[in-house]
Design a protein around this motif. Structure first.
Motif, PDB file in Angstrom:
ATOM      1  N   ALA A   2      12.771  20.075   7.820  1.00  0.00           N
ATOM      2  CA  ALA A   2      11.568  19.499   8.735  1.00  0.00           C
ATOM      3  C   ALA A   2      11.637  18.176   8.946  1.00  0.00           C
ATOM      4  O   ALA A   2      12.631  17.406   8.406  1.00  0.00           O
ATOM      5  N   ILE A   3      10.661  17.714   9.982  1.00  0.00           N
ATOM      6  CA  ILE A   3      10.800  16.335  10.344  1.00  0.00           C
ATOM      7  C   ILE A   3       9.189  15.908   9.869  1.00  0.00           C
ATOM      8  O   ILE A   3       8.340  16.691  10.266  1.00  0.00           O
ATOM      9  N   ILE A   4       9.088  14.795   9.118  1.00  0.00           N
ATOM     10  CA  ILE A   4       7.730  14.206   8.845  1.00  0.00           C
ATOM     11  C   ILE A   4       7.465  13.013   9.366  1.00  0.00           C
ATOM     12  O   ILE A   4       8.268  11.754   9.151  1.00  0.00           O
ATOM     13  N   ASP A   5       6.310  12.871  10.264  1.00  0.00           N
ATOM     14  CA  ASP A   5       5.958  11.563  10.576  1.00  0.00           C
ATOM     15  C   ASP A   5       5.263  10.567   9.767  1.00  0.00           C
ATOM     16  O   ASP A   5       4.824  11.167   8.733  1.00  0.00           O
ATOM     17  N   MET A   6       4.852   9.592  10.327  1.00  0.00           N
ATOM     18  CA  MET A   6       4.216   8.459   9.381  1.00  0.00           C
ATOM     19  C   MET A   6       2.617   8.711   9.164  1.00  0.00           C
ATOM     20  O   MET A   6       2.251   8.156   8.229  1.00  0.00           O
ATOM     21  N   LYS A   7       2.103   9.902   9.818  1.00  0.00           N
ATOM     22  CA  LYS A   7       1.158  10.068   9.483  1.00  0.00           C
ATOM     23  C   LYS A   7       0.979  11.548   8.625  1.00  0.00           C
ATOM     24  O   LYS A   7      -0.324  11.791   8.336  1.00  0.00           O
ATOM     25  N   ARG A  26       0.744  -1.370   0.010  1.00  0.00           N
ATOM     26  CA  ARG A  26      -0.209  -0.114  -0.058  1.00  0.00           C
ATOM     27  C   ARG A  26       0.928   1.133   0.000  1.00  0.00           C
ATOM     28  O   ARG A  26       1.867   1.454   0.570  1.00  0.00           O
ATOM     29  N   GLU A  27       0.381   2.272  -0.710  1.00  0.00           N
ATOM     30  CA  GLU A  27       1.076   3.625  -0.811  1.00  0.00           C
ATOM     31  C   GLU A  27       0.294   4.779  -0.356  1.00  0.00           C
ATOM     32  O   GLU A  27      -1.020   4.882  -0.810  1.00  0.00           O
ATOM     33  N   ARG A  28       0.848   5.702   0.273  1.00  0.00           N
ATOM     34  CA  ARG A  28       0.209   7.002   0.760  1.00  0.00           C
ATOM     35  C   ARG A  28       1.030   8.026   0.356  1.00  0.00           C
ATOM     36  O   ARG A  28       2.221   7.992   0.841  1.00  0.00           O
ATOM     37  N   VAL A  29       0.289   9.323   0.302  1.00  0.00           N
ATOM     38  CA  VAL A  29       1.087  10.545   0.396  1.00  0.00           C
ATOM     39  C   VAL A  29       1.553  11.163   1.785  1.00  0.00           C
ATOM     40  O   VAL A  29       0.602  10.860   2.608  1.00  0.00           O
ATOM     41  N   LEU A  30       2.938  11.375   1.979  1.00  0.00           N
ATOM     42  CA  LEU A  30       3.156  11.895   3.306  1.00  0.00           C
ATOM     43  C   LEU A  30       3.278  13.351   3.287  1.00  0.00           C
ATOM     44  O   LEU A  30       2.816  13.856   4.288  1.00  0.00           O
TER      45      LEU A  30
END
Length: 288
Positions: free
Chosen positions: A170-175, A132-136
């Motif tokens: 920046a830091i990008i979390d998995m949500k 599965r793939e999603r935009v972060l």
């Protein structure tokens, strides 16, 4: 924003010169030779004889490699970046598997069991182990570096709207939550994060000389730790002995302890820096 500030050209293995090899730590040279032996035949088998792998992202079991369809007949312009297909290369076993055959990515990085894929439009997607793939996030410039826990990834962000600064860190979390940690004048880029997930190290050109800065995941006031007091005009007549070169990218940075970061300074040279003290030196096999 000029693409060249994205610094995604990490360790180009196709054309490592003899001069660079002379300056390279023997262990790094062995890693490159081993990677060539495994990746060259695998890439030719999967993508055809014209395809070449040009970039490595990360280390160990989660290492990824970027593949171009063929070497361009003419040199690319300064601001042009080749779009890559992505394969995974396990340094431990030598196994190679295709992650994505499409030539549409700037870079990629393993984040825990998943893979973060940055496309040519600046969209960062997360491909999970189940496919599965999603935009972060969108507006991502590059320089991906995952946390040790695999619960977030650091990145250089592109300027948007009327922002005066070229890039931010920046830091990008998995949500998909994006938190800007550094946004100074000019370029802030090439971030990494300590193994304990607390200290963020990045490069800034805000003093006119690319230098290391440190902050925290809480976004504390950044502190310059290298090249303090240097200005670009001081480099015109030669590089001062105190100058510490910046890394060429985030992808060949590795923490050898909680405080010591090892990084590719370009030209085949690796350096070590203590991020608490700012002490830095070429890695020639000794301590720091």
């Amino acid at each position: 924003m000029k693409k060249r500030v994205l610094s995604i050209a990490v360790l180009t293995l196709v054309a490592t010169s003899a001069t660079a090899a002379d300056r390279m730590h023997p262990a790094d040279l062995r890693r490159i030779q081993k990677a060539r032996e495994r990746l060259v035949p695998a890439v030719e088998k999967e993508f055809g004889p014209k395809a070449k792998f040009t970039h490595l992202f990360g280390q160990g079991r989660g290492m990824l490699a970027g593949v171009i369809a063929e070497i361009p007949a003419e040199p690319l312009a300064t601001d042009d970046l080749p779009l890559l297909a992505i394969v995974q290369y396990d340094e431990t076993t030598g196994a190679v598997r295709v992650v994505d055959r499409q030539f549409k990515y700037r870079e990629a990085r393993s984040v825990g069991p998943s893979v973060a894929l940055l496309d040519g439009e600046g969209t960062l997607r997360l491909r999970e182990s189940n496919g599965r793939e999603r935009v972060l996030a969108r507006g991502v410039g590059g320089d991906l570096f995952p946390t040790a826990k695999g619960d977030a990834v650091l990145a250089t962000m592109q300027a948007t709207g009327n922002q005066a600064h070229e890039t931010s860190v920046a830091i990008i979390d998995m949500k998909g939550n994006v938190k800007v940690l550094a946004d100074g004048p000019g370029v802030d880029a090439t971030p990494t994060i300590s193994p304990d997930g607390k200290t963020v190290v990045y490069v800034s050109g805000r003093t006119s000389v690319a230098s290391f800065y440190v902050t925290t995941v809480e976004g504390e006031e950044p502190k310059q730790i290298t090249n303090v007091g240097l200005e670009n005009w001081m480099l015109f007549e030669g590089v001062p002995a105190s100058f510490v070169p910046p890394p060429v990218s985030s992808h060949h940075m590795e923490w050898v302890s909680e405080d010591v970061l090892r990084y590719n300074a370009g030209g085949g040279e690796f350096w070590k820096i203590n991020v608490r003290t700012g002490q830095a030196a070429p890695d020639l096999g000794g301590g720091l």
